[in-house]
Write an enzyme that holds these catalytic residues in place. Structure first.
Site, PDB file in Angstrom:
ATOM      1  N   SER A 100       0.848  -1.334   0.082  1.00 34.69           N
ATOM      2  CA  SER A 100       0.077  -0.053  -0.092  1.00 34.69           C
ATOM      3  C   SER A 100       0.825   1.238   0.128  1.00 34.69           C
ATOM      4  O   SER A 100       1.749   1.509  -1.012  1.00 34.69           O
ATOM      5  CB  SER A 100      -0.940  -0.074   1.072  1.00 34.69           C
ATOM      6  OG  SER A 100      -1.974   0.979   1.087  1.00 34.69           O
TER       7      SER A 100
ATOM      8  N   GLU B 169      -9.134  -4.667  -5.752  1.00 35.66           N
ATOM      9  CA  GLU B 169      -9.005  -3.758  -4.805  1.00 35.66           C
ATOM     10  C   GLU B 169      -9.588  -2.376  -5.138  1.00 35.66           C
ATOM     11  O   GLU B 169     -10.074  -2.016  -6.457  1.00 35.66           O
ATOM     12  CB  GLU B 169      -7.573  -3.521  -5.172  1.00 35.66           C
ATOM     13  CG  GLU B 169      -6.665  -4.536  -4.788  1.00 35.66           C
ATOM     14  CD  GLU B 169      -5.157  -4.267  -4.533  1.00 35.66           C
ATOM     15  OE1 GLU B 169      -5.036  -3.285  -3.731  1.00 35.66           O
ATOM     16  OE2 GLU B 169      -4.281  -4.692  -5.166  1.00 35.66           O
TER      17      GLU B 169
ATOM     18  N   HIS C 222      -7.527  -5.309  -1.221  1.00 39.63           N
ATOM     19  CA  HIS C 222      -6.419  -4.728  -0.939  1.00 39.63           C
ATOM     20  C   HIS C 222      -5.572  -5.213   0.161  1.00 39.63           C
ATOM     21  O   HIS C 222      -4.566  -5.643   0.052  1.00 39.63           O
ATOM     22  CB  HIS C 222      -6.785  -3.158  -0.607  1.00 39.63           C
ATOM     23  CG  HIS C 222      -5.509  -2.271  -0.160  1.00 39.63           C
ATOM     24  ND1 HIS C 222      -4.543  -2.069  -1.375  1.00 39.63           N
ATOM     25  CD2 HIS C 222      -5.129  -1.524   0.712  1.00 39.63           C
ATOM     26  CE1 HIS C 222      -3.812  -1.121  -1.010  1.00 39.63           C
ATOM     27  NE2 HIS C 222      -3.838  -1.015   0.135  1.00 39.63           N
TER      28      HIS C 222
END
Length: 289
Positions: A173, A229, A271
């Site tokens: 991330s 995601e 995610h």
């Protein structure tokens, strides 16, 4: 557990650890420090640098090779070691793993990671307000990179036989965004880079400019992302494919001198799930010569 990939003494289970919990403010349970691991000695230490960092160490119990162990540095170390299982370590007995976390009991220190993992607008520029998350400060990646490759690395590797030519940086991330910054702006810091679900959306124009200004390089890069995601704050139905901005960035990077990404799209993963979902890819990647 399904299937294995063999990389010498880094034998990796191909389907291990693909699902993770919600992560907004989740406490890190760090069960691996309770169960222990037959193949690695586990320890933690706090380094009083900047805001204070917690290092999570998994050091192979077997003797090091003549050149030292390869070492995998994992950002968001609290979360990374929360997902890490003894089974992962058992399948990579010759790999030292270092989690670079914060001195908190949570998986993620959201404000601190925003500061550390986002790039300044230009060389020599200072910190700036986060244009996405109100009240946060951004732009500290250059400062953090100096800490990471300076006092944090020194504390992690003190007295241990590490191969300096086989250091890998992993980030998920915002950590993945920092990993790309490290590769492009500070390529001398690590030999390999693994950017997992990188938050390119945070400032797509900036990371593209960093890529355009980067010198030619040939360092191995692994990029992985899920096909379900959504970036933070987005609404609507889950997407049915990988993030277009990331896919385009990888395609553009391939045209930059020397840069070639090993791209993996992880089917069905959202995610947070790509964090642990990347382990079967990253562990053999970090073990490579």
């Amino acid at each position: 557990m399904q299937g294995f990939v063999n990389r010498g003494n880094c034998r990796i289970m191909s389907q291990l650890g693909q699902v993770g919990p919600d992560h907004a403010r989740k406490q890190a349970e760090l069960r691996i420090f309770q169960t222990g691991a037959p193949t690695h000695a586990l320890s933690q230490k706090v380094v009083a640098v900047g805001p204070g960092y917690r290092l999570f160490l998994a050091v192979p119990r077997a003797p090091a090779p003549a050149g030292g162990w390869p070492v995998l540095y994992m950002l968001d170390g609290n979360a990374a070691f929360d997902f890490l299982a003894p089974e992962h370590l058992a399948l990579a007995p010759g790999l030292m793993i270092v989690g670079i976390g914060y001195d908190t009991d949570r998986q993620f220190a959201r404000e601190l990671r925003t500061l550390d993992f986002t790039a300044p607008e230009g060389p020599g520029d200072g910190l700036r307000p986060d244009h996405v998350h109100e009240g946060r400060t951004a732009g500290g990646a250059a400062i953090f990179h100096d800490r990471l490759t300076g006092p944090l690395r020194a504390a992690a590797e003190a007295g241990l036989p590490v191969d300096p030519a086989r250091r890998t940086l992993w980030g998920h991330s915002f950590g993945g965004l920092f990993t790309l910054y490290a590769l492009l702006a500070r390529p001398q810091g690590f030999a390999r880079h693994a950017a997992i679900s990188p938050s390119i959306w945070w400032d797509e124009a900036l990371i593209r400019r960093v890529a355009q200004e980067a010198p030619p390089a040939s360092l191995p890069l692994l990029v992985a992302l899920g096909d379900r995601e959504k970036r933070s704050g987005s609404d609507g139905p889950p997407p049915d494919g990988p993030a277009p901005a990331t896919m385009q960035f990888v395609a553009d990077l391939a045209r930059h001198p020397g840069h070639r990404a090993q791209l993996h799209v992880l089917p069905g993963l959202i995610h947070i799930q790509t964090l642990a979902g990347s382990f079967p890819l990253v562990l053999p990647f970090a073990c490579a010569n």
